[in-house]
Design a protein around this motif. Sequence first.
Motif, PDB file in Angstrom:
ATOM      1  N   PRO A   1       0.839  -1.199   0.000  1.00  0.00           N
ATOM      2  CA  PRO A   1       0.000   0.000   0.000  1.00  0.00           C
ATOM      3  C   PRO A   1       0.875   1.249   0.000  1.00  0.00           C
ATOM      4  N   LEU A   2       0.485   2.255  -0.764  1.00  0.00           N
ATOM      5  CA  LEU A   2       1.253   3.493  -0.862  1.00  0.00           C
ATOM      6  C   LEU A   2       0.763   4.474   0.194  1.00  0.00           C
ATOM      7  N   ARG A   3       1.650   4.823   1.092  1.00  0.00           N
ATOM      8  CA  ARG A   3       1.298   5.742   2.169  1.00  0.00           C
ATOM      9  C   ARG A   3       2.160   7.001   2.088  1.00  0.00           C
ATOM     10  N   PHE A   4       1.693   8.041   2.717  1.00  0.00           N
ATOM     11  CA  PHE A   4       2.422   9.312   2.703  1.00  0.00           C
ATOM     12  C   PHE A   4       2.099  10.073   3.979  1.00  0.00           C
ATOM     13  N   ARG A   5       3.008  10.932   4.374  1.00  0.00           N
ATOM     14  CA  ARG A   5       2.737  11.789   5.531  1.00  0.00           C
ATOM     15  C   ARG A   5       2.035  13.045   5.020  1.00  0.00           C
ATOM     16  N   PRO A   6       0.849  13.378   5.533  1.00  0.00           N
ATOM     17  CA  PRO A   6       0.152  14.580   5.070  1.00  0.00           C
ATOM     18  C   PRO A   6       1.101  15.778   5.119  1.00  0.00           C
ATOM     19  N   PRO A   7       1.353  16.417   3.972  1.00  0.00           N
ATOM     20  CA  PRO A   7       2.368  17.473   3.935  1.00  0.00           C
ATOM     21  C   PRO A   7       2.110  18.629   4.895  1.00  0.00           C
ATOM     22  N   LEU A   8       0.843  18.988   5.094  1.00  0.00           N
ATOM     23  CA  LEU A   8       0.553  20.096   5.999  1.00  0.00           C
ATOM     24  C   LEU A   8       0.919  19.760   7.441  1.00  0.00           C
ATOM     25  N   SER A   9       0.965  18.461   7.763  1.00  0.00           N
ATOM     26  CA  SER A   9       1.315  18.070   9.129  1.00  0.00           C
ATOM     27  C   SER A   9       2.773  18.388   9.444  1.00  0.00           C
ATOM     28  N   LEU A  10       3.592  18.590   8.403  1.00  0.00           N
ATOM     29  CA  LEU A  10       5.005  18.880   8.615  1.00  0.00           C
ATOM     30  C   LEU A  10       5.293  20.364   8.799  1.00  0.00           C
ATOM     31  N   VAL A  11       4.289  21.204   8.555  1.00  0.00           N
ATOM     32  CA  VAL A  11       4.527  22.644   8.646  1.00  0.00           C
ATOM     33  C   VAL A  11       5.031  23.030  10.028  1.00  0.00           C
ATOM     34  N   PHE A  12       4.388  22.504  11.058  1.00  0.00           N
ATOM     35  CA  PHE A  12       4.778  22.838  12.428  1.00  0.00           C
ATOM     36  C   PHE A  12       5.266  21.612  13.208  1.00  0.00           C
ATOM     37  N   ALA A  13       5.500  20.517  12.511  1.00  0.00           N
ATOM     38  CA  ALA A  13       5.894  19.280  13.193  1.00  0.00           C
ATOM     39  C   ALA A  13       7.295  19.383  13.769  1.00  0.00           C
ATOM     40  N   GLY A  14       7.533  18.610  14.812  1.00  0.00           N
ATOM     41  CA  GLY A  14       8.854  18.569  15.440  1.00  0.00           C
ATOM     42  C   GLY A  14       9.761  17.584  14.742  1.00  0.00           C
ATOM     43  N   ILE A  15      10.354  18.000  13.626  1.00  0.00           N
ATOM     44  CA  ILE A  15      11.288  17.135  12.904  1.00  0.00           C
ATOM     45  C   ILE A  15      12.499  16.837  13.778  1.00  0.00           C
ATOM     46  N   SER A  16      12.856  17.802  14.606  1.00  0.00           N
ATOM     47  CA  SER A  16      13.909  17.583  15.593  1.00  0.00           C
ATOM     48  C   SER A  16      13.406  18.061  16.947  1.00  0.00           C
ATOM     49  N   LYS A  17      13.907  17.430  17.977  1.00  0.00           N
ATOM     50  CA  LYS A  17      13.565  17.822  19.347  1.00  0.00           C
ATOM     51  C   LYS A  17      14.781  17.546  20.214  1.00  0.00           C
ATOM     52  N   GLY A  18      15.422  18.620  20.657  1.00  0.00           N
ATOM     53  CA  GLY A  18      16.633  18.441  21.433  1.00  0.00           C
ATOM     54  C   GLY A  18      17.703  17.754  20.617  1.00  0.00           C
ATOM     55  N   ASN A  19      18.096  16.573  21.058  1.00  0.00           N
ATOM     56  CA  ASN A  19      19.168  15.832  20.382  1.00  0.00           C
ATOM     57  C   ASN A  19      18.626  14.666  19.553  1.00  0.00           C
ATOM     58  N   VAL A  20      17.378  14.768  19.105  1.00  0.00           N
ATOM     59  CA  VAL A  20      16.737  13.705  18.318  1.00  0.00           C
ATOM     60  C   VAL A  20      16.178  14.301  17.027  1.00  0.00           C
ATOM     61  N   CYS A  21      16.317  13.578  15.915  1.00  0.00           N
ATOM     62  CA  CYS A  21      15.696  14.001  14.660  1.00  0.00           C
ATOM     63  C   CYS A  21      15.412  12.768  13.805  1.00  0.00           C
ATOM     64  N   VAL A  22      14.715  12.989  12.701  1.00  0.00           N
ATOM     65  CA  VAL A  22      14.412  11.909  11.759  1.00  0.00           C
ATOM     66  C   VAL A  22      14.827  12.328  10.352  1.00  0.00           C
ATOM     67  N   ALA A  23      15.041  11.330   9.483  1.00  0.00           N
ATOM     68  CA  ALA A  23      15.416  11.578   8.095  1.00  0.00           C
ATOM     69  C   ALA A  23      14.920  10.419   7.242  1.00  0.00           C
ATOM     70  N   GLY A  24      14.950  10.605   5.930  1.00  0.00           N
ATOM     71  CA  GLY A  24      14.495   9.562   5.021  1.00  0.00           C
ATOM     72  C   GLY A  24      12.993   9.343   5.121  1.00  0.00           C
ATOM     73  N   ASP A  25      12.548   8.115   4.919  1.00  0.00           N
ATOM     74  CA  ASP A  25      11.119   7.811   4.976  1.00  0.00           C
ATOM     75  C   ASP A  25      10.529   8.053   6.356  1.00  0.00           C
ATOM     76  N   ALA A  26      11.350   8.076   7.377  1.00  0.00           N
ATOM     77  CA  ALA A  26      10.858   8.400   8.713  1.00  0.00           C
ATOM     78  C   ALA A  26      10.385   9.843   8.780  1.00  0.00           C
ATOM     79  N   LEU A  27      10.928  10.688   7.898  1.00  0.00           N
ATOM     80  CA  LEU A  27      10.542  12.093   7.830  1.00  0.00           C
ATOM     81  C   LEU A  27       9.499  12.349   6.762  1.00  0.00           C
ATOM     82  N   HIS A  28       9.747  11.890   5.542  1.00  0.00           N
ATOM     83  CA  HIS A  28       8.896  12.275   4.417  1.00  0.00           C
ATOM     84  C   HIS A  28       8.442  11.081   3.571  1.00  0.00           C
ATOM     85  N   PRO A  29       7.709  10.129   4.162  1.00  0.00           N
ATOM     86  CA  PRO A  29       7.156   9.066   3.308  1.00  0.00           C
ATOM     87  C   PRO A  29       6.262   9.682   2.248  1.00  0.00           C
TER      88      PRO A  29
END
Length: 407
Positions: A269-297
């Motif tokens: 199944p093809l899934r995606f992260r709703p793009p508007l949810s990333l406008v204010f999302a916490g891509i990083s928090k302190g010493n933690v962040c995400v990248a790749g499909d964990a960030l932008h499926p």
Amino acid sequence: MQRQEESGEDIVIVGAGLAGLAAALGLHRKGVRSVVLESSPSLRASGFAFATWPNAFRALDALGVGDQIRKLHLHIQGLRVMSASTGEIAKEVDFRDEFSCVRRDVLLQVLAAELPTGTIRYSSKIVSIDEHGDGAKTLHLADGSTLRAKVLVGCDGINSMVGRWLGLAKPSHSGRSATRGLARYPDGHGFPPKFLQLFGNGFRFGFVPCNDTDVYWFYTWSPSEDDDDGAEESGTKMKQYVLTKLRSSKVPAEALELVERSDDAPATPLRFRPPLSLVFAGISKGNVCVAGDALHPMTPDLGQGGCAALEDGVVLARCLGEAILGGDGDGATGGTDEKERIESGLRRFAGIRRWRSIELIGTAYAVGFVQQSGNRIISFLREKVLAGVLAGRLLKMSDYNCGTLSS
């Protein structure tokens, strides 16, 4: 037998996929050590291959492996877009810049080979994350061991545990599915170095040679109970379903042979992260962040998922590496507290990648909707007008430079 509790690590990257290995290699190039935790017992190469546009080659060059990948894959010279309902050519585009279809397993092996021995720890699945007062994270692994991380980077895919810890929105189902395959021709396939893509009749199908013997193909569609008869539950049924749909459309005979030559084709199944949810999302928090499909499926309609993961790796290595080494690229020096520099470096990464991710996800979804729509008006416009527009979007999204490993 359980492993003994492990000592702490400065930087822990979760996931040995494209983003994780690219980030680890970028950090290594800058002289910064990291550890990559991979839940599988070996490198995983799901997806067979991926489109490698100019932006991806810029990232690979920044990591120092671009020429290795070029030598192992064909340079694709152009794109031909055809209608699956009429068989007519809707658009032809010559590629002025680099484009290849890179085998995923080959790229992962090249990236892994450049890393110091022991960087990747296999069979290391994280089951929970704890936070301490000093900001460090304790990672609890499935085998009972724990690992303390000064910096935690989640490159653990669409179902990212690190992403959940950050509170990122759960990926949404696009209502579409995909299946993919790799056809092998030991004596050579004879296909020209072109990317052929067909759309219409409710599906999108395409194929492109990787090298002289391997050809990658994909098929995306919108499943329905009446249409696929449970084909998604079986790789064998899925393969026959694809062949049936292609035979009822205006598809070149060699396309059928590609599918027939391939192994069973499981559906995803093809899934995606709703793009508007990333406008204010916490891509990083302190010493933690995400990248790749964990960030932008995203849906695969731009062929940019793997490319964006490589971009992430370079940008993350640059921002985090400079923070660790004593500067964040904005004039900061080693006199600044390391913890503060690390958090600032990850915020820089998030700021750079946030809008790029939003644009890629949103554009991919829109392109996929138009390409597979069964609406008569959209179908007419797609075949008469929009084919060129859609091809143009593919090229525009690839015209991006993530930069080098230095500011």
